[in-house]
Design an enzyme around this catalytic site. Structure first.
Site, PDB file in Angstrom:
ATOM      1  N   TYR A  74       0.834  -1.206   0.000  1.00  0.00           N
ATOM      2  CA  TYR A  74       0.000   0.000   0.000  1.00  0.00           C
ATOM      3  C   TYR A  74       0.868   1.255   0.000  1.00  0.00           C
ATOM      4  CZ  TYR A  74      -3.876   3.123   1.009  1.00  0.00           C
ATOM      5  OH  TYR A  74      -4.818   4.105   0.925  1.00  0.00           O
ATOM      6  N   PHE A 126      -7.123  19.412 -24.915  1.00  0.00           N
ATOM      7  CA  PHE A 126      -7.881  18.195 -25.193  1.00  0.00           C
ATOM      8  C   PHE A 126      -9.235  18.277 -24.473  1.00  0.00           C
ATOM      9  CE2 PHE A 126      -8.838  13.680 -24.127  1.00  0.00           C
ATOM     10  CZ  PHE A 126      -9.075  13.260 -25.420  1.00  0.00           C
ATOM     11  N   ASP A 127     -10.204  17.486 -24.946  1.00  0.00           N
ATOM     12  CA  ASP A 127     -11.587  17.558 -24.430  1.00  0.00           C
ATOM     13  C   ASP A 127     -11.676  17.439 -22.908  1.00  0.00           C
ATOM     14  OD1 ASP A 127     -11.281  16.759 -27.070  1.00  0.00           O
ATOM     15  OD2 ASP A 127     -13.178  15.678 -27.139  1.00  0.00           O
ATOM     16  N   ASP A 216       0.914  18.816 -21.341  1.00  0.00           N
ATOM     17  CA  ASP A 216       0.087  17.624 -21.422  1.00  0.00           C
ATOM     18  C   ASP A 216       0.889  16.679 -22.304  1.00  0.00           C
ATOM     19  OD1 ASP A 216      -1.606  15.602 -22.262  1.00  0.00           O
ATOM     20  OD2 ASP A 216      -3.379  16.881 -22.348  1.00  0.00           O
ATOM     21  N   ALA A 218       0.805  13.464 -23.112  1.00  0.00           N
ATOM     22  CA  ALA A 218       0.248  12.170 -23.552  1.00  0.00           C
ATOM     23  C   ALA A 218       1.036  11.540 -24.713  1.00  0.00           C
ATOM     24  CB  ALA A 218      -1.221  12.330 -23.933  1.00  0.00           C
ATOM     25  N   LYS A 259      -1.465   6.452 -23.765  1.00  0.00           N
ATOM     26  CA  LYS A 259      -0.909   6.783 -25.080  1.00  0.00           C
ATOM     27  C   LYS A 259       0.580   6.412 -25.073  1.00  0.00           C
ATOM     28  CE  LYS A 259      -4.912   9.002 -25.002  1.00  0.00           C
ATOM     29  NZ  LYS A 259      -5.219  10.161 -24.156  1.00  0.00           N
ATOM     30  N   HIS A 451     -22.105  11.846 -28.364  1.00  0.00           N
ATOM     31  CA  HIS A 451     -21.692  10.888 -29.405  1.00  0.00           C
ATOM     32  C   HIS A 451     -21.397   9.500 -28.852  1.00  0.00           C
ATOM     33  CE1 HIS A 451     -18.042  12.853 -27.978  1.00  0.00           C
ATOM     34  NE2 HIS A 451     -17.294  11.891 -28.471  1.00  0.00           N
TER      35      HIS A 451
HETATM   36  C1  LIG Z   1      -6.276  10.991 -23.775  1.00  0.00           C
HETATM   37  C2  LIG Z   1      -5.814  12.334 -23.461  1.00  0.00           C
HETATM   38  C3  LIG Z   1      -6.051  12.912 -22.211  1.00  0.00           C
HETATM   39  C4  LIG Z   1      -6.868  12.216 -21.140  1.00  0.00           C
HETATM   40  O1  LIG Z   1      -6.285  11.040 -20.733  1.00  0.00           O
HETATM   41  P1  LIG Z   1      -7.119   9.765 -20.250  1.00  0.00           P
HETATM   42  O2  LIG Z   1      -6.058   8.781 -19.901  1.00  0.00           O
HETATM   43  O3  LIG Z   1      -7.990   9.338 -21.393  1.00  0.00           O
HETATM   44  O4  LIG Z   1      -7.917  10.173 -19.074  1.00  0.00           O
HETATM   45  C5  LIG Z   1      -5.550  14.165 -21.981  1.00  0.00           C
HETATM   46  N1  LIG Z   1      -4.864  14.833 -22.921  1.00  0.00           N
HETATM   47  C6  LIG Z   1      -4.615  14.310 -24.136  1.00  0.00           C
HETATM   48  C7  LIG Z   1      -3.862  15.091 -25.141  1.00  0.00           C
HETATM   49  C8  LIG Z   1      -5.093  13.049 -24.448  1.00  0.00           C
HETATM   50  O5  LIG Z   1      -4.888  12.557 -25.662  1.00  0.00           O
END
Ligand SMILES: *Cc1c(COP(=O)(O)O)cnc(C)c1O
Length: 466
Positions: A74, A126-127, A216, A218, A259, A451
């Site tokens: 833990y 990103f969204d 960010d 990713a 990613k 969607h």
């Molecule tokens: C996928 C993504 C996120 C969010 O990550 P999750 O692991 O899906 O929660 C944030 N920023 C970018 C650019 C992404 O492609």
């Protein structure tokens, strides 16, 4: 000889997961039963799944064996220590806060730094990032360069921020900007990279205003590889050194490990300074779990640690970006309009150009997506009016997004060139008879993010599936 578009995959296949092309009649039934929404399909009814590159990567033999070494304690887990060391080495950020995925890292970052009325500035959020900014009652501000919005452009870094507009923003609203967030690569305009020159300029500007810079991250490795290819100054650098250089201009990052972590779930925050770490763990503990696991199993952190090394491997990246370009170039050669240059993780088709007879209100992108599935069991995703159209709160009029896109996202290390050839054939066949494809209307929609769960039906006599 080493043309990366045709270089074979730099791996051998040790374990296989069968996929099946179910008969056309079954595909027609399946998509009808799914309410013409590919999110409702069962994955076993899909032949080539290009819905997303998120969490769909194949792990290596080393990652699978790393799972066995996970420490599930833990507190004080060895796997946390290992991941912490790896992140420190790959990103240069010594303070690690694991989370269950990327948006959880965003949740923590926004909660700790953003206040009502703030303006969170970036190239293009990103969204989920935008969602978390809005949840703090702050405003997401996207300052992407003009070329970033063009379908076809020869700009090598369509993910760059417009530094002039950034300068204006900081001068005018600097006191309401808690930080600047650079998304590398920029997902929302097609996985387009940000140059090191741009990162450096942004960093100098924000420093002058005493504002932190976060990434960010990713798709940081894909971004670093594009820098190596397209920014002459860095042509001889290793991808690892380029990544370190990128992050050296910032104060920390959020990461979706789904990613460029090469794992199926996971994420983290990492910081250069202890201060941000101390602030972050105040929120990590209630949201995600204790500091040394934060929503992940020890084995997840162990596999992620291995994945972060593999993702910066030059052979891997050459094949990865080469495969995306291979698909894009072959579609383009068949006169299918795609976003150009292709980005790092997928190919985006301009569905409105393919289906000029279907207005945005009847979802041309969705029409194409449905037909790709019926034609060849290929699952893409609509990124047009179905995903993004919204009502203007003042006029109640429907505002359509500027582009009606279909994205074919390519999972990492999952499909071979033969699969891509299949996709090219399927897309080409469907586009050649585009004039016969029907528009769609909604029969069910949820109030937000419709969607994912929408139900649709084809309009009029155009026969999509019978
Ligand atoms: C996928 C993504 C996120 C969010 O990550 P999750 O692991 O899906 O929660 C944030 N920023 C970018 C650019 C992404 O492609």
């Amino acid at each position: 000889m080493t043309d990366e578009r045709t270089l074979p995959e730099p791996f051998k296949i040790k374990m296989v997961e069968p996929v099946r092309l179910i008969p056309r009649k079954r595909r027609e039934e399946a998509i009808r039963e799914a309410g013409y929404n590919v999110f409702n399909l069962r994955s076993q009814d899909v032949f080539v799944d290009l819905l997303t590159d998120s969490g769909t990567s194949a792990m290596s033999d080393r990652q699978w064996s790393a799972l066995m070494r996970g420490d599930e304690s833990y507190a004080g887990s060895r796997s946390y220590q290992l991941l912490s060391k790896t992140v420190s080495c790959v990103f240069g950020y010594p303070h690690l806060v694991p989370t269950h995925q990327g948006r959880a890292a965003e949740n923590i970052l926004m909660t700790m730094l953003v206040e009502e009325g703030d303006r969170v500035v970036g190239n293009m959020h990103f969204d989920t990032t935008e969602g978390h900014i809005l949840l703090q009652k702050a405003k997401p501000v996207n300052l992407l360069i003009e070329e970033g919005y063009e379908v076809v452009s020869d700009h090598p870094f369509k993910g760059n921020i417009d530094v002039q507009r950034l300068q204006d923003e900081l001068e005018r609203h600097g006191n309401r900007v808690p930080f600047v967030l650079l998304t590398v690569t920029c997902n929302n305009n097609g996985g387009q990279p940000v140059s090191l020159q741009n990162i450096k300029q942004v960093s100098e500007m924000v420093r002058a205003h005493d504002i932190p810079l976060f990434f960010d991250a990713a798709r940081f490795a894909e971004n670093a590889y594009f820098i190596k290819q397209r920014e002459p100054e860095y042509a001889d650098w290793t991808v690892q050194d380029i990544a370190r250089k990128m992050f050296s201009y910032g104060d920390g990052c959020t990461m979706s490990a789904k990613k460029d972590g090469l794992v199926n779930i996971g994420g983290f925050l990492a910081f250069a300074d202890r201060e941000y770490f101390d602030e972050a763990i105040k929120w990590q503990i209630p949201f995600e779990g204790f500091i040394t696991y934060g929503g992940q199993a020890g084995r997840d952190m162990q596999a992620l640690s291995q994945g972060l090394y593999e993702v910066t491997d030059i052979d891997y990246l050459r094949q990865r970006t080469g495969q995306v370009r291979y698909l894009a170039e072959n579609l383009r050669r068949r006169e299918i309009p795609v976003i150009w240059p292709p980005g790092g993780h997928g190919v985006y088709i301009d569905a409105q150009q393919v289906l000029p007879h279907i207005p945005p209100s009847q979802f041309p992108g969705q029409s194409l997506v449905v037909e790709l599935y019926i034609e060849g069991g290929v699952r893409g995703v609509e990124l047009g009016s179905l995903a993004f159209a919204h009502e203007d709160p003042d006029t109640q009029e429907v505002v359509h997004p500027p582009l009606q896109l279909v994205r074919l996202a390519i999972p990492r290390r999952v499909y071979t060139r033969r699969h891509m050839d299949w996709v090219v054939d399927v897309v080409t066949k469907v586009c050649r008879r585009g004039g016969q494809l029907p528009g769609y209307s909604l029969t069910y929609e949820a109030p937000v993010l419709r969607h994912f769960t929408a139900q649709l039906e084809p309009i009029g006599a155009g026969k999509a599936s019978e």
